[in-house]
Design a protein around this motif. Structure first.
Motif, PDB file in Angstrom:
ATOM      1  N   THR A  14      -5.922  29.252   8.232  1.00 45.53           N
ATOM      2  CA  THR A  14      -5.076  28.677   7.184  1.00 45.53           C
ATOM      3  C   THR A  14      -5.013  29.596   5.968  1.00 45.53           C
ATOM      4  O   THR A  14      -3.955  29.748   5.338  1.00 45.53           O
ATOM      5  N   GLY A  15      -6.135  30.224   5.637  1.00 44.33           N
ATOM      6  CA  GLY A  15      -6.144  31.155   4.514  1.00 44.33           C
ATOM      7  C   GLY A  15      -5.226  32.338   4.737  1.00 44.33           C
ATOM      8  O   GLY A  15      -4.513  32.774   3.820  1.00 44.33           O
ATOM      9  N   VAL A  47      -4.543  12.439  18.870  1.00 49.89           N
ATOM     10  CA  VAL A  47      -5.336  13.508  19.491  1.00 49.89           C
ATOM     11  C   VAL A  47      -4.475  14.722  19.826  1.00 49.89           C
ATOM     12  O   VAL A  47      -4.782  15.844  19.392  1.00 49.89           O
ATOM     13  N   PRO A  48      -3.378  14.594  20.614  1.00 53.65           N
ATOM     14  CA  PRO A  48      -2.548  15.779  20.853  1.00 53.65           C
ATOM     15  C   PRO A  48      -1.901  16.307  19.573  1.00 53.65           C
ATOM     16  O   PRO A  48      -1.702  17.515  19.438  1.00 53.65           O
ATOM     17  N   LEU A  49      -1.592  15.414  18.619  1.00 52.66           N
ATOM     18  CA  LEU A  49      -0.998  15.890  17.368  1.00 52.66           C
ATOM     19  C   LEU A  49      -1.992  16.738  16.587  1.00 52.66           C
ATOM     20  O   LEU A  49      -1.630  17.786  16.036  1.00 52.66           O
ATOM     21  N   LEU A  50      -3.245  16.315  16.553  1.00 50.84           N
ATOM     22  CA  LEU A  50      -4.269  17.109  15.889  1.00 50.84           C
ATOM     23  C   LEU A  50      -4.450  18.447  16.586  1.00 50.84           C
ATOM     24  O   LEU A  50      -4.562  19.502  15.941  1.00 50.84           O
ATOM     25  N   GLY A  51      -4.465  18.437  17.925  1.00 44.38           N
ATOM     26  CA  GLY A  51      -4.575  19.691  18.661  1.00 44.38           C
ATOM     27  C   GLY A  51      -3.411  20.614  18.393  1.00 44.38           C
ATOM     28  O   GLY A  51      -3.584  21.827  18.200  1.00 44.38           O
ATOM     29  N   ALA A  52      -2.178  20.067  18.356  1.00 42.26           N
ATOM     30  CA  ALA A  52      -1.000  20.887  18.088  1.00 42.26           C
ATOM     31  C   ALA A  52      -1.045  21.469  16.680  1.00 42.26           C
ATOM     32  O   ALA A  52      -0.675  22.628  16.460  1.00 42.26           O
ATOM     33  N   LEU A  53      -1.520  20.683  15.704  1.00 38.91           N
ATOM     34  CA  LEU A  53      -1.607  21.174  14.328  1.00 38.91           C
ATOM     35  C   LEU A  53      -2.613  22.325  14.230  1.00 38.91           C
ATOM     36  O   LEU A  53      -2.347  23.334  13.562  1.00 38.91           O
ATOM     37  N   VAL A  54      -3.754  22.190  14.896  1.00 41.21           N
ATOM     38  CA  VAL A  54      -4.733  23.284  14.916  1.00 41.21           C
ATOM     39  C   VAL A  54      -4.122  24.533  15.549  1.00 41.21           C
ATOM     40  O   VAL A  54      -4.297  25.651  15.046  1.00 41.21           O
ATOM     41  N   ALA A  55      -3.379  24.342  16.636  1.00 43.11           N
ATOM     42  CA  ALA A  55      -2.743  25.487  17.305  1.00 43.11           C
ATOM     43  C   ALA A  55      -1.752  26.183  16.377  1.00 43.11           C
ATOM     44  O   ALA A  55      -1.694  27.418  16.321  1.00 43.11           O
ATOM     45  N   VAL A  56      -0.959  25.404  15.623  1.00 42.25           N
ATOM     46  CA  VAL A  56       0.013  25.997  14.693  1.00 42.25           C
ATOM     47  C   VAL A  56      -0.691  26.795  13.613  1.00 42.25           C
ATOM     48  O   VAL A  56      -0.301  27.923  13.286  1.00 42.25           O
ATOM     49  N   LEU A  57      -1.749  26.238  13.037  1.00 46.02           N
ATOM     50  CA  LEU A  57      -2.462  26.929  11.963  1.00 46.02           C
ATOM     51  C   LEU A  57      -3.067  28.236  12.456  1.00 46.02           C
ATOM     52  O   LEU A  57      -2.964  29.280  11.797  1.00 46.02           O
ATOM     53  N   VAL A  58      -3.703  28.197  13.620  1.00 48.45           N
ATOM     54  CA  VAL A  58      -4.318  29.416  14.164  1.00 48.45           C
ATOM     55  C   VAL A  58      -3.242  30.428  14.545  1.00 48.45           C
ATOM     56  O   VAL A  58      -3.397  31.636  14.306  1.00 48.45           O
ATOM     57  N   ALA A  59      -2.139  29.961  15.115  1.00 48.21           N
ATOM     58  CA  ALA A  59      -1.059  30.873  15.517  1.00 48.21           C
ATOM     59  C   ALA A  59      -0.435  31.560  14.310  1.00 48.21           C
ATOM     60  O   ALA A  59      -0.102  32.752  14.352  1.00 48.21           O
TER      61      ALA A  59
END
Length: 728
Positions: free
Chosen positions: A63-64, A237-249
């Motif tokens: 995120t940073g 649960v999938p929404l949280l996973g997708a959000l983590v994927a977007v931030l890391v990507a």
């Protein structure tokens, strides 16, 4: 009352995630494997909290980096071209330091609302407006240029040069907004518009849209997950996973941009919707199988392990296919297109890693209660094994495959007729919403001033050229019929230059022919002369995009065909599926063209739009092919091809529909962006994904496979289920 075993399992699936699901293990520690526990289930049981902690840490760090992604984006058209093109060489000479760009010009145009000639009072009002701009302390502006009146006396304008301090500031956006505040409202009877390249760029960008795009994508995904699962909890649960994927990507995209890849506004926007959509697709596939396995296993860890074992090949193959298709963009000449490949591919890799590690870990940590109120159990499937609606569709398709094939193929063929309306354009105006002030002003400008005034060409002579070479170049350029004016310009990098105004629309076919004639004429008199400027950039961009399309399209088709052949272990099936995919793409583009031109009033599309939509639609559409055909291949081990198709469609139809709606919804979110090209990519992919989901993968492909029977698996022979049992 349920059985003692089931009641104990329910106790073990409560919010305390480490409680076991079975009565026999209640007295044992949570991490003690049961005698029948598989190795993968033990790994899930022991590693779930560590996996969760690792992904949370990665998301925080990423995120940073992602917060600074806008600082490394490159959005000037010249920066997208390789240095071998004349226009990009001129751009490099004009702006030797990309961090400190050259000024951009806005044009303040005045006309009478009744279309008549300007009066002396009108001209005085125009002069007053110029004085107000000079006195208004507009950011980045020293003062306006001289007022120019058109030959017909019905238009007057003055230019305003806006100088940004560095490449990433908002000077131009703020200056255009302040200019509009100064000149609006115009005196009675007059109409004032701020147009020109600077204003077009501002109306095209719409500012920072990533945050709005992320929020829109999250809302769309959340709504569709709620409709899919009808659970007040599971959708998180999938929404949280997708959000983590977007931030890391996005953090990975920042790293790639720092490494030298061209990451544009389009790349950043596509990355958000692509990762949200793809990650949710993979989550839906896994959750569908997880719910199915919960009907066979009391222990959720065993169900997760079996779901992983069954879905990982399809998910990895699907992600590998999309990644391979995206990496084909590396052969592009256009730097923006070439940079999108690794950025989007990194997003897909992150998505699949998140959904095969973080999602199972979240499910294992929480327990069965996440699926309330439709919690599957071995004695109560709760609709987790087959989808009733798609089971009915599957029965009809395999019963009358020829009719199903005709009912889908004929409309798709008719939809391709929309391609007759497809027109490519190099005009920046076509990238801006048609009702924007800069577009309206540009149209008014063309009515009263030479077409090329708003976008002149810049001719730069070779080093060491003197007055004789400059005169020869000026004579040569003036001899081209469509040239309105040729004027000496300021030296560029100590090299003589010319400002050339064309007498034709600067971005149409006539302008492209004129630029080619100018280059040919200059080559004969002063070898090494360069022709640049925005019209030349757009011409070179257009030609590079067409060349990229010719290279990338067959490369993507070959890459996908090879992966499908390896996955399905067949040579017939990949050809069949590729043909269906190409027809689906043509129909999607045809329908999209009608939506763009008839429904939304857009002009011609950018030359690179074709390859953007093709790569995303074909690569992502194959996802659903893999989801379906991998399940059909699995079912074929136990039953005939016809029955395997029926069971495959019934089992995957629901999840494919849900996944397609999610992906179409996230890409449709791009339609809110002012950049018309970005909006067109989103709308085109959304239409294509719906066609793939609802018609091609769920009806057309099953009908084709049913008609071909076992021949679809050639050269690998598959006999009937009984024959397979006999030979074993």
């Amino acid at each position: 009352m349920g059985s003692p075993r089931r009641c104990a399992a329910r106790v073990g699936s409560g919010p305390i995630g480490d409680m076991p699901d079975t009565l026999t293990s209640r007295s044992a520690p949570a991490d003690t494997p049961q005698p029948d526990s598989t190795r993968l289930a033990r790994l899930v049981r022991r590693g779930k909290w560590l996996i969760l902690a690792v992904w949370i840490a990665l998301a925080v760090v990423a995120t940073g980096f992602a917060a600074n992604l806008g600082d490394v984006q490159r959005d000037d058209p010249a920066a997208y071209l390789p240095s071998g093109y004349e226009s990009s060489q001129v751009a490099e000479l004009v702006e030797p330091d990309p961090e400190h760009p050259d000024s951009e010009t806005a044009l303040v145009l005045y006309t009478r609302e009744d279309g008549g000639a300007l009066t002396d009072a009108d001209l005085a009002a125009v002069a007053d407006a110029g004085a107000a701009v000079a006195a208004g302390d507009v950011v980045g502006v020293d003062g306006p240029g001289d007022v120019t009146v058109s030959e017909d006396g019905a238009g007057a304008l003055f230019p305003v040069d806006i100088q940004p301090e560095h490449a990433d500031d908002e000077t131009v956006d703020i200056a255009v907004e302040e200019l509009r505040e100064v000149v609006h409202p115009a005196p009675d009877g007059l109409s004032a518009q701020v147009t020109g390249e600077a204003a077009l760029g501002v109306d095209n960008s719409g500012g920072d849209v990533d945050a709005a795009l992320m929020l829109t994508s999250m809302v769309i995904v959340a709504a569709l997950l709620l409709l899919t699962y009808r659970s007040p909890i599971l959708w998180l649960v999938p929404l949280l996973g997708a959000l983590v994927a977007v931030l890391v990507a996005r953090g990975a995209a920042y790293g790639l941009a720092e490494a030298g890849l061209a990451v544009s506004d389009l790349s950043s926007a596509i990355l958000i919707v692509l990762v949200f959509g793809a990650a949710t697709d993979y989550a839906l596939l896994f959750l569908s199988r997880y719910r199915e396995e919960l009907t066979r296993h009391e222990d959720r860890h065993e169900a997760i392990a079996e779901a992983l074992r069954r879905t990982t090949p399809a998910i990895v193959a699907s992600a590998g296919t999309v990644t391979a298709g995206l990496l084909c963009l590396l052969v592009a000449d256009l730097a923006g297109l070439r940079g999108l490949g690794p950025v989007a591919a990194a997003g897909i890799v992150v998505s699949v890693l998140v959904m095969l590690t973080l999602l199972p870990a979240l499910l294992a940590c929480a327990g069965r209660w996440l699926l309330w109120p439709r919690v599957p159990w071995p004695d109560r499937p709760r609709g987790a094994t087959e989808h009733r609606f798609w089971g009915g569709i599957a029965d009809r398709v395999v019963r009358r495959p020829r009719l199903a094939l005709v009912l889908v193929t004929v409309p798709l063929c008719l939809a391709t007729l929309g391609l007759t309306e497809l027109r490519t354009s190099a005009d920046p105006v076509d990238k801006v919403p048609p009702d924007a002030e800069s577009v309206v002003g540009r149209e008014a400008l063309a009515e009263h001033f030479p077409e090329g005034l708003s976008a002149p060409l810049t001719v730069v002579l070779p080093p060491g050229s003197g007055a004789a070479e400059l005169a020869a170049a000026e004579t040569a350029v003036s001899g081209v019929p469509e040239i309105a004016a040729t004027l000496p310009g300021e030296p560029i990098d100590e090299r003589p230059s010319l400002r050339v105004e064309m007498d034709v629309p600067p971005y149409g076919d006539e302008a492209q022919d004129t630029i080619r004639e100018v280059r040919a004429a200059l080559a004969e008199v002063v070898d090494g002369t360069l022709v640049g400027g925005t019209p030349a950039v757009q011409l070179d961009y257009h030609e590079a995009a067409l060349g990229d399309t010719k290279r990338i399209v067959p490369l993507v088709l070959v890459a996908i065909a090879v992966i499908l052949a390896l996955l399905l272990r067949s040579l017939v099936a990949p050809v069949l599926l590729i043909v269906a995919t190409v027809l689906s793409f043509a129909a999607s583009l045809g329908l999209s063209t009608l939506v763009f031109t008839e429904g939304m009033g857009f002009g011609g599309v950018a030359a690179d739009l074709f390859v953007y939509i093709f790569v995303f639609l074909v690569a992502l559409g194959v996802d659903y092919t893999i989801f379906l055909m991998e399940r059909v291949r699995e079912e074929r081990r136990h039953r005939s091809t016809r029955e395997a198709v029926r069971h495959g469609v019934a089992a995957t139809g629901g999840v494919i529909t849900a996944a397609g709606l999610v992906l179409a919804g996230t890409f449709a979110a791009l339609g809110q962006i002012p950049d018309v090209t970005v909006a067109e990519v989103g709308i085109g992919v959304a239409i294509g994904v719906l066609i793939e989901t609802l018609l091609v993968r769920s009806v057309q492909v099953p009908a084709l496979v049913t008609l071909l029977g076992d021949r679809v698996w050639w050269p690998r022979h598959r006999g009937s289920a009984k024959e397979n049992h006999h030979h074993s």
